[in-house]
Every structure is written in structure tokens, then in C-alpha cells.
Design a protein around this motif. Sequence first.
Motif, mmCIF file in Angstrom:
data_model
loop_
_atom_site.group_PDB
_atom_site.id
_atom_site.type_symbol
_atom_site.label_atom_id
_atom_site.label_comp_id
_atom_site.label_asym_id
_atom_site.label_seq_id
_atom_site.Cartn_x
_atom_site.Cartn_y
_atom_site.Cartn_z
ATOM 1 N N PRO A 150 85.744 29.323 26.127
ATOM 2 C CA PRO A 150 84.435 28.677 25.975
ATOM 3 C C PRO A 150 83.293 29.654 25.651
ATOM 4 C CG PRO A 150 85.564 27.843 27.922
ATOM 5 C CD PRO A 150 86.352 29.020 27.433
ATOM 6 N N ASP A 151 83.545 30.952 25.825
ATOM 7 C CA ASP A 151 82.530 31.974 25.549
ATOM 8 C C ASP A 151 82.707 32.635 24.190
ATOM 9 O OD1 ASP A 151 81.187 31.583 27.979
ATOM 10 O OD2 ASP A 151 82.630 32.858 29.029
ATOM 11 N N ILE A 152 83.535 32.032 23.345
ATOM 12 C CA ILE A 152 83.748 32.510 21.977
ATOM 13 C C ILE A 152 83.196 31.460 21.020
ATOM 14 C CG2 ILE A 152 85.467 33.135 20.223
ATOM 15 C CD1 ILE A 152 87.372 33.857 22.577
ATOM 16 N N LEU A 153 82.405 31.888 20.056
ATOM 17 C CA LEU A 153 81.918 30.983 19.003
ATOM 18 C C LEU A 153 82.377 31.526 17.656
ATOM 19 C CD1 LEU A 153 80.182 28.515 18.151
ATOM 20 C CD2 LEU A 153 78.272 30.120 17.889
ATOM 21 N N VAL A 154 83.112 30.715 16.909
ATOM 22 C CA VAL A 154 83.592 31.087 15.580
ATOM 23 C C VAL A 154 82.721 30.368 14.552
ATOM 24 C CG1 VAL A 154 85.534 31.038 13.970
ATOM 25 C CG2 VAL A 154 85.941 31.438 16.415
ATOM 26 N N ILE A 155 82.155 31.128 13.627
ATOM 27 C CA ILE A 155 81.282 30.569 12.585
ATOM 28 C C ILE A 155 82.009 30.664 11.247
ATOM 29 C CG2 ILE A 155 79.041 30.731 11.445
ATOM 30 C CD1 ILE A 155 78.032 32.212 13.974
ATOM 31 N N CYS A 156 82.122 29.519 10.554
ATOM 32 C CA CYS A 156 82.857 29.498 9.294
ATOM 33 C C CYS A 156 82.296 28.446 8.343
ATOM 34 C CB CYS A 156 84.338 29.234 9.548
ATOM 35 S SG CYS A 156 84.699 27.645 10.320
ATOM 36 N N ASP A 157 82.776 28.498 7.113
ATOM 37 C CA ASP A 157 82.396 27.524 6.086
ATOM 38 C C ASP A 157 83.239 26.264 6.228
ATOM 39 O OD1 ASP A 157 84.589 29.380 5.093
ATOM 40 O OD2 ASP A 157 84.697 27.826 3.556
ATOM 41 N N ASP A 158 82.729 25.180 5.655
ATOM 42 C CA ASP A 158 83.472 23.924 5.644
ATOM 43 C C ASP A 158 83.075 23.134 4.402
ATOM 44 O OD1 ASP A 158 84.572 21.373 6.025
ATOM 45 O OD2 ASP A 158 84.203 21.404 8.181
ATOM 46 N N PHE A 159 84.018 22.952 3.469
ATOM 47 C CA PHE A 159 83.681 22.215 2.241
ATOM 48 C C PHE A 159 83.752 20.704 2.438
ATOM 49 C CE2 PHE A 159 88.229 23.109 1.338
ATOM 50 C CZ PHE A 159 88.688 21.835 1.076
ATOM 51 N N ALA A 160 84.183 20.255 3.628
ATOM 52 C CA ALA A 160 84.160 18.814 3.921
ATOM 53 C C ALA A 160 82.776 18.361 4.387
ATOM 54 C CB ALA A 160 85.209 18.477 4.974
ATOM 55 N N LEU A 161 81.883 19.307 4.641
ATOM 56 C CA LEU A 161 80.508 18.990 5.049
ATOM 57 C C LEU A 161 79.566 19.171 3.872
ATOM 58 C CD1 LEU A 161 80.209 20.804 8.514
ATOM 59 C CD2 LEU A 161 80.390 18.342 8.096
ATOM 60 N N PRO A 162 78.550 18.333 3.766
ATOM 61 C CA PRO A 162 77.560 18.511 2.708
ATOM 62 C C PRO A 162 76.886 19.887 2.813
ATOM 63 C CG PRO A 162 77.254 16.396 3.813
ATOM 64 C CD PRO A 162 78.259 17.163 4.616
ATOM 65 N N LEU A 163 76.462 20.392 1.701
ATOM 66 C CA LEU A 163 75.785 21.685 1.656
ATOM 67 C C LEU A 163 74.627 21.714 2.643
ATOM 68 C CD1 LEU A 163 75.320 24.456 0.322
ATOM 69 C CD2 LEU A 163 73.861 23.295 -1.343
ATOM 70 N N GLY A 164 74.630 22.726 3.494
ATOM 71 C CA GLY A 164 73.538 22.926 4.439
ATOM 72 C C GLY A 164 73.717 22.262 5.788
ATOM 73 N N LYS A 165 74.671 21.354 5.920
ATOM 74 C CA LYS A 165 74.900 20.657 7.194
ATOM 75 C C LYS A 165 75.588 21.597 8.180
ATOM 76 C CE LYS A 165 75.872 16.689 9.569
ATOM 77 N NZ LYS A 165 74.880 16.279 10.493
ATOM 78 N N LEU A 166 75.143 21.575 9.434
ATOM 79 C CA LEU A 166 75.779 22.356 10.494
ATOM 80 C C LEU A 166 76.522 21.398 11.419
ATOM 81 C CD1 LEU A 166 72.887 24.790 11.555
ATOM 82 C CD2 LEU A 166 74.633 25.115 9.778
ATOM 83 N N ARG A 167 77.666 21.852 11.932
ATOM 84 C CA ARG A 167 78.402 21.021 12.879
ATOM 85 C C ARG A 167 79.063 21.910 13.933
ATOM 86 N NH1 ARG A 167 81.742 16.746 10.356
ATOM 87 N NH2 ARG A 167 79.769 15.656 10.431
ATOM 88 N N PHE A 168 78.640 21.713 15.179
ATOM 89 C CA PHE A 168 79.267 22.371 16.325
ATOM 90 C C PHE A 168 80.383 21.480 16.846
ATOM 91 C CE2 PHE A 168 75.381 24.849 16.527
ATOM 92 C CZ PHE A 168 75.784 26.052 17.111
ATOM 93 N N ARG A 169 81.473 22.097 17.291
ATOM 94 C CA ARG A 169 82.556 21.402 17.966
ATOM 95 C C ARG A 169 83.116 22.350 19.030
ATOM 96 N NH1 ARG A 169 81.003 17.238 16.180
ATOM 97 N NH2 ARG A 169 82.016 15.909 14.676
ATOM 98 N N GLY A 170 83.624 21.768 20.096
ATOM 99 C CA GLY A 170 84.199 22.560 21.169
ATOM 100 C C GLY A 170 85.699 22.710 21.063
ATOM 101 N N LYS A 171 86.312 21.857 20.262
ATOM 102 C CA LYS A 171 87.762 21.898 20.104
ATOM 103 C C LYS A 171 88.129 21.060 18.892
ATOM 104 C CE LYS A 171 88.485 18.047 23.265
ATOM 105 N NZ LYS A 171 89.181 17.595 24.457
ATOM 106 N N GLY A 172 89.407 21.098 18.550
ATOM 107 C CA GLY A 172 89.901 20.300 17.444
ATOM 108 C C GLY A 172 90.674 21.127 16.447
#
Length: 187
Positions: free
Chosen positions: A84-106
Motif C-alpha cells: 500500500p506504500d508503493i505508487l506506480v505511475i504509468c501511461d494508459d491508452f484506454a483513458l482519454p488524453l489527460g485523464k488521471l485514474r488512481f486504483r488500489g488494485k486490479g
Amino acid sequence: MKLIVGLGNPGKQYTGTRHNVGFATLAKLIATRSSGPAKAKFQGELYEATIAGQRSLLLLPLTYMNGSGASVLAARDFYKIEHPDILVICDDFALPLGKLRFRGKGSSGGQKGLDDVIRRLGSDEIPRLRIGIGAPAPGRDVPGYVLGRFAPDEQSAADESIVRAAESAEAWVEKGLSYCMNQYNAA
């Protein structure tokens, strides 16, 4: 202690590409929060920082995207950081340009670097911040798209999303995942 990981590919030829928005986000944090030069550790560049009064580590894996998990695993094990103390930041082409999305799992959603992190850490319960890079046109080669640069009319939105992503990573350290999901996923 928090570990924030920006995914991307090393080398000048990848700077500014869609796939490297994780690296670009971490570069913003490094510029404002790093307490010193990079240390070559864990097959990456590691920076120490203080964010919201907490010791934080900023990691740029230099393993190339698809091998990012090796670097994250080594840092996690060395510092004994809980997932829970690790945050991975990456790209996602399934999201519109500029949209941010946090998730805890999946799942990784097909993002190869995140997939490698999940596989090597042995859990999909790794907080992540996905940065939307927009979808390729139908029939367009996906690897070529993600390894390409933003079009001139997209650059402003991409730059703005990287700044917001860096700010949101700081908020994650200070206020936690639930706050960030409520604050940034809706925007």
C-alpha cells in the motif's frame, strides 16, 4: 516510507513519448522534492525526497518498460516497503488524453510495465496512477503509437496532465489513496 515509481524507457529517443509519461511525472517530483542526486540502485535511478513531511523514495527503473518489476521488487525488498506504500505511475491508452485514474488494485489493463510489477511482486494490490494518453486510431500499430510523441495539438494537454499527476502523487503521500481516487478520478 513511500515509494513512488515512474514507468518508462531509458534513453533520449524515448523522452517525450506517450509511454514515458510516468518518467516525466517523476521528473517533476524530482525537480521540486529531491534532496540530492540520483543513486544508481535497483537497476534504476533512486532519489530521496521529503513529501508532506514523510521520507519518500522516487524510482525510475532503467530496465525498459517490460522489465520494470525487477527494479520495483529490489527496492521493495531492500527497504521492506508494504504494497500500500508503493505508487506506480504509468501511461494508459484506454483513458482519454489527460485523464488521471488512481486504483488500489486490479489488472494491468495490458500495460506491460505494470503487468511486470504485478507479476514480480506477486500481487495486484499495488496502488497505481494511470495517465491517459488517448487511444490510437483504428488500425494503428499500438506499439508505434505508445512509443510515439504527442501531436502538437495534444502537447498542452499532455504537459498539464503530467503536472497534475505530480501534484496528485504528492497528495497520495499526504492524504492517501481514497482521497486521490475521489479528487482526481472524477476530473
